[in-house]
Design an enzyme around this catalytic site. Structure first.
Site, PDB file in Angstrom:
ATOM      1  N   HIS A  91      -3.516  -4.986   0.495  1.00 12.43           N
ATOM      2  CA  HIS A  91      -3.174  -5.448   1.743  1.00 12.43           C
ATOM      3  C   HIS A  91      -3.062  -7.020   1.734  1.00 12.43           C
ATOM      4  O   HIS A  91      -4.033  -7.603   2.454  1.00 12.43           O
ATOM      5  CB  HIS A  91      -3.991  -4.772   2.652  1.00 12.43           C
ATOM      6  N   CYS A  94       0.883  -1.207  -0.088  1.00 12.54           N
ATOM      7  CA  CYS A  94      -0.048  -0.005  -0.009  1.00 12.54           C
ATOM      8  C   CYS A  94       0.829   1.288   0.108  1.00 12.54           C
ATOM      9  O   CYS A  94       1.416   1.492  -1.031  1.00 12.54           O
ATOM     10  CB  CYS A  94      -1.021   0.030   0.986  1.00 12.54           C
ATOM     11  N   GLU A 104      -1.780  -8.576   3.873  1.00 18.10           N
ATOM     12  CA  GLU A 104      -1.627  -9.081   5.206  1.00 18.10           C
ATOM     13  C   GLU A 104      -2.930  -9.461   5.817  1.00 18.10           C
ATOM     14  O   GLU A 104      -3.099  -9.926   6.904  1.00 18.10           O
ATOM     15  CB  GLU A 104      -0.991  -8.325   5.978  1.00 18.10           C
TER      16      GLU A 104
END
Length: 255
Positions: free
Chosen positions: A228, A123, A230
């Site tokens: 993202h 990001c 994660e």
């Protein structure tokens, strides 16, 4: 000497940049260096050992020394990059600059590129990489697209469909298409020097990933995604790709 120097088969050590902003926990409300644990878990599930890299004053002077102890690097998400770094006045909806976090992230990226350290940007990390190489950003995507689907607000991630560019490192890692968890109101505009687009949003063509041009650096793992990963730890292919590159980097250093 770090762990990878002593034991080339050990889990590679991956540095992850952290936030620097006000945070509340219990009775405390303080300026803090922190990071969502999902970044660390992503590195761990990908086969690496994560260490946090909080912003430092005089980052350019110490970044190389810090990277001496690492096999790979993640530049994490967070607040907007100061538009002064790419020669623009600040949009009214662009975040206030974050002290010396920008300086630190830019220093880490530039030092990593010099030494060909494997690098994954996430990001804000994609935007830092692009700006560090002379690129620019769209400061507020709703001005360009007419909607806020890429950042709905209130910490609610949206799901975007992205299409990778054939022949890129990203396509080799995740295939032709992927669903991506997005939370960004900015995006890459003009590409930085030596970068190529490796994925776009399938609806409007927003740049969702970049990497180093394979014609210029075929063996370098420098990849950054606007989304993202994660947030979807059932799929750690990006983290695993970074860790595999970090293993090779560590092995080459001791051979």
């Amino acid at each position: 000497m770090n762990g990878s120097d002593a034991h080339p088969q050990a889990r590679p050590v991956i540095g992850v940049s952290t936030y620097l902003q006000q945070a509340r926990t219990g009775v405390w409300d303080v300026n803090a260096c922190f990071l969502p644990a999902s970044y660390v878990e992503g590195v761990n599930r990908g086969g690496g050992t994560a260490v946090l890299l909080p912003p430092q004053p005089d980052g350019a002077a110490v970044a190389d020394r810090v990277l001496d102890g690492l096999d790979g690097l993640v530049i994490s998400g967070g607040r907007d990059v100061d538009p002064a770094a790419y020669g623009q006045p600040r949009h009214r909806l662009t975040d206030e600059p974050v002290g010396y976090r920008d300086e630190w992230d830019f220093a880490l990226v530039r030092a990593a590129l010099r030494r060909r350290l494997p690098l994954l940007g996430i990001c804000r990390g994609a935007q830092v990489l692009n700006v560090a190489l002379g690129g620019t950003l769209h400061q507020h995507l709703p001005d360009v697209l007419g909607h806020s689907r890429h950042q709905r607000g209130n910490a609610v991630f949206s799901t975007s469909s992205v299409q990778t560019v054939p022949g890129t490192r990203l396509a080799a890692l995740i295939g032709e298409h992927s669903d991506a968890q997005c939370y960004h109101h900015q995006a890459i505009d003009r590409l930085g020097e030596g970068l190529v687009v490796s994925a776009r949003d399938t609806t409007e063509g927003v740049i969702e990933a970049v990497e180093t041009d394979p014609a210029l650096a075929a063996d370098a793992f420098v990849l950054a995604v606007q989304w993202h990963p994660e947030e979807r730890l059932d799929d750690v292919r990006l983290f695993s790709g970074l860790v595999e590159a970090a293993k090779s980097y560590a092995t080459e250093r001791v051979s």
